[in-house]
Design an enzyme around this catalytic site. Structure first.
Site, PDB file in Angstrom:
ATOM      1  N   GLU A  82       0.812  -1.227   0.000  1.00  0.00           N
ATOM      2  CA  GLU A  82       0.000   0.000   0.000  1.00  0.00           C
ATOM      3  C   GLU A  82       0.846   1.277   0.000  1.00  0.00           C
ATOM      4  OE1 GLU A  82      -4.310  -0.268   1.461  1.00  0.00           O
ATOM      5  OE2 GLU A  82      -3.094  -0.683   3.214  1.00  0.00           O
ATOM      6  N   HIS A 101      -1.294   5.920   7.321  1.00  0.00           N
ATOM      7  CA  HIS A 101      -2.444   5.083   6.960  1.00  0.00           C
ATOM      8  C   HIS A 101      -2.733   4.124   8.114  1.00  0.00           C
ATOM      9  CE1 HIS A 101      -5.203   2.540   4.849  1.00  0.00           C
ATOM     10  NE2 HIS A 101      -4.402   1.494   4.981  1.00  0.00           N
ATOM     11  N   HIS A 103      -5.827   1.390  10.196  1.00  0.00           N
ATOM     12  CA  HIS A 103      -7.102   0.655  10.256  1.00  0.00           C
ATOM     13  C   HIS A 103      -7.653   0.716  11.693  1.00  0.00           C
ATOM     14  CE1 HIS A 103      -4.817  -2.162   7.226  1.00  0.00           C
ATOM     15  NE2 HIS A 103      -5.161  -1.036   6.641  1.00  0.00           N
ATOM     16  N   HIS A 183     -12.336   0.005   5.219  1.00  0.00           N
ATOM     17  CA  HIS A 183     -10.883  -0.163   5.277  1.00  0.00           C
ATOM     18  C   HIS A 183     -10.246   0.572   6.466  1.00  0.00           C
ATOM     19  CE1 HIS A 183      -6.955  -0.255   2.664  1.00  0.00           C
ATOM     20  NE2 HIS A 183      -6.666  -0.285   3.959  1.00  0.00           N
TER      21      HIS A 183
END
Ligand SMILES: [Zn+2]
Length: 280
Positions: A82, A101, A103, A183
């Site tokens: 990613e 990033h 989750h 996500h």
């Protein structure tokens, strides 16, 4: 500060950022943080294929070209699939120097319900009062794509980056954070401290809003309605402006604490530490 010392300071803080984001529940074994090279804006750095908590030295970091997220050194070890989240945000927005990033589970209710996440207190004014936009990867898929939700190519990364701007050709992001349907979320900052601050308080804001809505549901007014419109009391437009300025001003204070926390925790190693003065 000479170039090499400046780079050393940024590398040190990138390693700290990996640890801090883990310590504060923004990342677990998944999730990542990257930084643009302080002396070469066409390059960014992030750790290789490993849990963020275990990043320990500059040897764990991989240098990527912003242009296409290819490795600067063809012999680099395996990296994150990613990385295109990071590469495409750096490519589109020259003022963005750090990308995160995550989750984080506290944010997940807002990527699967359609309930808008808004800033509910002064520490998260950067989230705004309109509702954080949600990126949906599904319309970008093409025939034959494996629909695993990962932003693992430039096309998908470009689509995510586009969600940070309200105008198609804008080169400054309008959003600090974008949620990602089914996500997680991604956030940006002009430096590591700013992005880490935003990631941590995005997670906390999500938790606070969820709890507020749960309490509100069980405590309606005498007519059975929520006291506040959606069950929680988001900040106003004027408060959004004020808190955005305030948050920018005071991010260095928690950074000093966050660095100390991870330095004293034996789980985390940083061969470039200790130092509490952030590279900014
Ligand atoms: Zn992800």
């Amino acid at each position: 500060m000479p170039d090499d010392m400046n780079l050393q300071a940024v590398l040190r803080d990138l390693i700290y950022a990996n640890h801090i984001l883990h310590h504060h529940g923004v990342v677990d074994a998944y999730g990542h943080v990257s930084v643009r090279h302080p002396d070469d804006p066409s390059v960014y750095l992030m750790c290789g294929y490993m849990p963020p908590a275990l990043v320990a030295s500059p040897n764990d970091l991989i240098y990527y070209n912003v242009a296409d997220s290819s490795t600067v050194d063809p012999d680099s070890p395996k990296g994150y699939s990613e990385r295109f989240i990071h590469g495409e945000l750096f490519r589109r927005f020259p003022s963005v120097n750090c990308v995160i990033h995550s989750h984080a589970e506290e944010v997940l209710p807002y990527v699967v319900t359609g309930v808008k996440m808004k800033s509910v207190y002064h520490m998260s004014g950067f989230l705004g009062s309109d509702g954080v936009p949600v990126f949906d990867i599904d319309p970008l898929y093409q025939e034959g794509d494996q629909r695993d939700m990962l932003v693992n190519n430039a096309r998908l990364g470009e689509g995510l980056a586009a969600k940070f701007a309200r105008e198609p050709n804008a080169t400054e992001p309008d959003e600090t954070v974008v949620l990602m349907r089914r996500h997680g979320f991604s956030c940006v900052g002009r430096d590591i401290v700013t992005a880490v601050y935003r990631a941590i308080y995005t997670r906390i804001n999500a938790e606070a809003q969820t709890k507020a809505m749960a309490i509100a549901k069980n405590n309606p007014d005498p007519h059975g309605q929520f006291v506040f419109g959606e069950g929680f009391d988001a900040i106003t437009k004027e408060q959004e402006k004020g808190t955005k300025i305030m948050c920018e001003k005071f991010q260095d204070k928690p950074w000093r604490l966050w660095v100390r926390e991870v330095e004293r925790n034996p789980l985390y190693e940083n061969t470039l530490g200790p130092n509490h003065q952030a590279s900014r």
